[in-house]
Design a protein around this motif. Sequence first.
Motif, PDB file in Angstrom:
ATOM      1  N   GLY A 139      50.006  34.160  33.614  1.00 12.01           N
ATOM      2  CA  GLY A 139      49.147  35.097  34.330  1.00 12.01           C
ATOM      3  C   GLY A 139      47.836  34.459  34.747  1.00 12.01           C
ATOM      4  N   GLY A 140      47.220  33.719  33.831  1.00 11.87           N
ATOM      5  CA  GLY A 140      45.977  33.024  34.163  1.00 11.87           C
ATOM      6  C   GLY A 140      46.187  31.950  35.204  1.00 11.87           C
ATOM      7  N   TRP A 141      47.312  31.245  35.106  1.00 13.16           N
ATOM      8  CA  TRP A 141      47.620  30.198  36.087  1.00 13.16           C
ATOM      9  C   TRP A 141      47.767  30.799  37.484  1.00 13.16           C
ATOM     10  N   LEU A 142      48.514  31.895  37.584  1.00 14.73           N
ATOM     11  CA  LEU A 142      48.686  32.547  38.880  1.00 14.73           C
ATOM     12  C   LEU A 142      47.371  33.125  39.390  1.00 14.73           C
ATOM     13  N   SER A 143      46.535  33.623  38.485  1.00 18.42           N
ATOM     14  CA  SER A 143      45.231  34.154  38.889  1.00 18.42           C
ATOM     15  C   SER A 143      44.367  33.052  39.508  1.00 18.42           C
ATOM     16  N   ASP A 144      44.385  31.865  38.906  1.00 18.93           N
ATOM     17  CA  ASP A 144      43.642  30.736  39.483  1.00 18.93           C
ATOM     18  C   ASP A 144      44.170  30.382  40.862  1.00 18.93           C
ATOM     19  N   ARG A 145      45.485  30.380  41.011  1.00 16.85           N
ATOM     20  CA  ARG A 145      46.076  30.058  42.321  1.00 16.85           C
ATOM     21  C   ARG A 145      45.689  31.119  43.355  1.00 16.85           C
ATOM     22  N   ALA A 146      45.670  32.376  42.934  1.00 15.97           N
ATOM     23  CA  ALA A 146      45.321  33.459  43.857  1.00 15.97           C
ATOM     24  C   ALA A 146      43.862  33.341  44.301  1.00 15.97           C
ATOM     25  N   LEU A 147      42.972  32.987  43.380  1.00 13.30           N
ATOM     26  CA  LEU A 147      41.561  32.810  43.742  1.00 13.30           C
ATOM     27  C   LEU A 147      41.400  31.657  44.725  1.00 13.30           C
ATOM     28  N   ALA A 148      42.086  30.557  44.458  1.00  8.08           N
ATOM     29  CA  ALA A 148      42.024  29.416  45.385  1.00  8.08           C
ATOM     30  C   ALA A 148      42.579  29.797  46.752  1.00  8.08           C
ATOM     31  N   LEU A 149      43.658  30.573  46.769  1.00  5.14           N
ATOM     32  CA  LEU A 149      44.249  31.036  48.024  1.00  5.14           C
ATOM     33  C   LEU A 149      43.266  31.909  48.794  1.00  5.14           C
ATOM     34  N   THR A 150      42.544  32.774  48.098  1.00  2.00           N
ATOM     35  CA  THR A 150      41.553  33.639  48.744  1.00  2.00           C
ATOM     36  C   THR A 150      40.436  32.818  49.379  1.00  2.00           C
ATOM     37  N   LEU A 151      39.959  31.795  48.678  1.00  2.63           N
ATOM     38  CA  LEU A 151      38.913  30.925  49.229  1.00  2.63           C
ATOM     39  C   LEU A 151      39.425  30.182  50.458  1.00  2.63           C
ATOM     40  N   ASP A 152      40.651  29.688  50.394  1.00  5.04           N
ATOM     41  CA  ASP A 152      41.237  28.992  51.550  1.00  5.04           C
ATOM     42  C   ASP A 152      41.376  29.943  52.736  1.00  5.04           C
ATOM     43  N   PHE A 153      41.771  31.185  52.469  1.00  3.40           N
ATOM     44  CA  PHE A 153      41.917  32.177  53.530  1.00  3.40           C
ATOM     45  C   PHE A 153      40.575  32.446  54.203  1.00  3.40           C
ATOM     46  N   ALA A 154      39.534  32.658  53.419  1.00  5.69           N
ATOM     47  CA  ALA A 154      38.210  32.923  53.991  1.00  5.69           C
ATOM     48  C   ALA A 154      37.735  31.754  54.833  1.00  5.69           C
TER      49      ALA A 154
END
Length: 340
Positions: free
Chosen positions: A60-75
């Motif tokens: 869960g924590g690993w996926l959360s980190d990936r999701a945060l990185a994905l959000t930054l890349d999207f912005a």
Amino acid sequence: VALGRRLAAAASRAGRLRELIVIAMLAALYEVVLFAAGLPAGLGFYLSDRNAGLVHQGIGGWLSDRALALTLDFATAVVLGLVILFLVRRVRRWWIPAAAAVSVFFIAGMFAWPFVVEPMFNRFTPLPEGEVRREATSLIERAGLRAGTMLVMDASRRESRSNAYVSGLATTQRVVLYDTLLEDFPPREVAAVLAHEIGHRAHRDLLRGTLFTLPAIFAGFGAAAWFLRRSGHARGRETGPQFLPALFFVLFLLTTLSAPVANAVSRWMEADADTYSLELVSDPRAVLDAELRLARTNLSDPAPPEWARLIFFDHPSLSERVAAAEARVNDAPRGKENVR
């Protein structure tokens, strides 16, 4: 007439809003496709590291980190996409100001990274008083550098690996040590690792890397512009938002193909920092011992295949680093300190 102008202005604003929504959707689709393409390999590495005891973070924590990185890349993709599309529609040689805008964004990101992005993923505290800090201060003075900022990162909340790195540019630059390094390594070896990072500071390697990256950005945009013009994607004022995924994909391919060159430059700078650390410390054997302990702790491959080293590795192999350290140990006068 006034009503007509207001309706026209409203229609124009609605059109711009629709286009912004389309750009955001395209950027999201592009980032999600890249994320999905890399997810199987990323998940495989995560499970392998977890089974080896290198990582103890839950899925869960690993996926959360990936999701945060994905959000930054999207912005980032949305902001840069809006700027680039504006330029494509108004400037004939759009790729030159576009590359300049991305270069400015890249430099600003290098400055802001330690204070904006890194704290989203980890907690940082000042290097505490003690033997390690005293030795670090001595090394910095011997190197003739200003004290700078030295921090400890809570890497242990995710993994058991040990490492250190330098981030930021100029006034935002800092040396960061994993807390696992301080916990698992004797002070003399921590000082040896620090000497390597001080070497990066002394050589201004982040600045050198930035200066290497900027011409590559212009070359990449120039090549992408040529291809997109030939393929009919860039059509001046008539260019639509669908141009952006094509541009991002071409730039992604060019970045992937040029990675071996970037890795070769990185290996050169890392080897340079290794040499500097061996000259800076009073005990070169500590550098050798630190290299061997890091390899055991991080389960590093001591001698990867040559093709893999040339394509994928951005650091010298363990065998190369150990050979350089052993040569220095054998050359060092016994019972005397090496003073830089």
